[in-house]
Design a protein around this motif. Sequence first.
Motif, PDB file in Angstrom:
ATOM      1  N   ASN A  84       3.848  75.448  50.570  1.00  0.00           N
ATOM      2  CA  ASN A  84       2.717  74.274  51.377  1.00  0.00           C
ATOM      3  C   ASN A  84       3.646  73.500  51.798  1.00  0.00           C
ATOM      4  OD1 ASN A  84       0.357  74.043  48.426  1.00  0.00           O
ATOM      5  ND2 ASN A  84       0.669  75.853  50.134  1.00  0.00           N
TER       6      ASN A  84
ATOM      7  N   ASN B 130      -0.475  76.320  43.939  1.00  0.00           N
ATOM      8  CA  ASN B 130      -1.224  74.937  44.230  1.00  0.00           C
ATOM      9  C   ASN B 130      -2.185  74.684  43.195  1.00  0.00           C
ATOM     10  OD1 ASN B 130      -3.742  74.013  45.597  1.00  0.00           O
ATOM     11  ND2 ASN B 130      -2.162  73.284  47.031  1.00  0.00           N
TER      12      ASN B 130
ATOM     13  N   ILE C  26       3.512  75.694  46.008  1.00  0.00           N
ATOM     14  CA  ILE C  26       3.830  74.233  46.327  1.00  0.00           C
ATOM     15  C   ILE C  26       5.003  74.089  47.411  1.00  0.00           C
ATOM     16  CG2 ILE C  26       4.625  71.993  45.939  1.00  0.00           C
ATOM     17  CD1 ILE C  26       1.720  72.545  45.059  1.00  0.00           C
TER      18      ILE C  26
ATOM     19  N   GLN D 156      -5.276  78.690  47.299  1.00  0.00           N
ATOM     20  CA  GLN D 156      -4.645  78.029  46.724  1.00  0.00           C
ATOM     21  C   GLN D 156      -4.376  78.527  45.209  1.00  0.00           C
ATOM     22  OE1 GLN D 156      -8.646  75.394  45.445  1.00  0.00           O
ATOM     23  NE2 GLN D 156      -6.767  74.231  45.261  1.00  0.00           N
TER      24      GLN D 156
END
Length: 485
Positions: free
Chosen positions: A145, A116, A142, A137
Amino acid sequence: MSLTPELGSALKDILPDDGLILEPEMLRAYECDGLTAKRGLPLAVALPRTGKQVQAVVRLCHEHRLPIVPRGAGTGLSGGAQPLSNGLVLSLARMQRILEINPDNLSARVQPGVRNLAVSDAARAHGLYYAPDPSSQIACTIGGNVAENSGGVHCLKYGLTVHNILQLQLVTAEGELLEIGSNALDSPGYDLLALLTGSEGLLGIITEVTVKLLPIPPAARVMLAAFDSVEQAGQAVGAIIAAGIVPAGLEMMDNRSLRAAEDFVHAGYPVDAAAILLCEMDGTQTEVHEQLERVERILLRYGCSSMRASDSEEERTRIWAGRKAAFPAVGRISPDYYCMDGTIPRHRLPEVLSRIEAMSGKYSLNVANVFHAGDGNLHPLILYDASKPGELARAEKFGGEILALCVEVGGTITGEHGVGSEKIDQMCVQFHSMELQQFHAIKKAFDETALFNPGKAIPTLHRCAELGAMHVHNGELPFPDLERF
């Protein structure tokens, strides 16, 4: 159980030389995600580096009916990446290339294993950043996420992952490659992008993501405010939002969590406060100054005992570092903790906090409370000692009662951590049978053979009936063919 020689050989042919893990001692690195209370060993772990390798692995597993558990960095907290003893863990962690930064389109195209924070690091040269910022993060990916629809401390103003992506590339259960969404702000047809974001690896394997980028705000300052009671801090949160102010971030920590974070990070938190609020404003210098003045008046009206606003980017970063380190910091004050994730209407925050405190006495387990207070997302950390018989079971029961309370007051059983294997029973509390039937029907439409992450996120209707959470007529359930999902 072990992988057949035929299947093992076929997987080795698809993957890079070091892309298949079979040895039990190496499989232990994948025995759980961030929910460490639930563990198990998979048959094998596949580590592809390209989308084509993912497709080939999925096609092979589909042919052999071998279940697949997709995995990112393993930072998830709901058991979504918990392996199956008869299945393959498909790790996307090595797919970590940033394929394109497009400053004209305010977007970036990345592989799912990109961290991230790495997206913002790469975009900073163009004066841009990626807004969603989960506490993990620095490590979370990603792809993960997207699977969990992650938020972060700035999601109040800038939204969750679903609000910050444009396009997905994914592999279906049959091994087909699909592109969902577009590089434009909208795309024709059904909004499958929203359906797939937060689907927890049940509907497809993500191989590429196009994310939105935003200009870095010219100014950002965070207000640190202390309160003598958690209830006062909760009331101040509601008052800030009611005044029409939309902070970039609005976070709350109780005394137990802020003390742990201060000892760990030395962020400058007032350790004698019952609770603190972190309220960040961003925009132009004038906007930030005016909004902080309005917030200051509200905080004083609700009994704020002390406050200070950051005067430099270093101080702002340090203040936020304490909040983002809250989860690991609590590990310094308890051998184990069980991190919950529920969401409630903001105006019920004082009441819910009071009831959680009462539950703490009932179960004889302490709680450290950390909140995305602005959007009502609670993260109570139930402290326990797994070496003491019965404490884990008591913590899990306590957590289940907190989630039932969230539903009771009009909220949900998860805000950003997902359901996974952890909250699957609470899904029976959140949803009625007809709703669960529709969830199963969607799963079947995407994955007819239940190849992807089976047994996660959606309970069977029989399970809900066993829990007494759903009425069954004449001992029968509709859609019996969906029970295996």
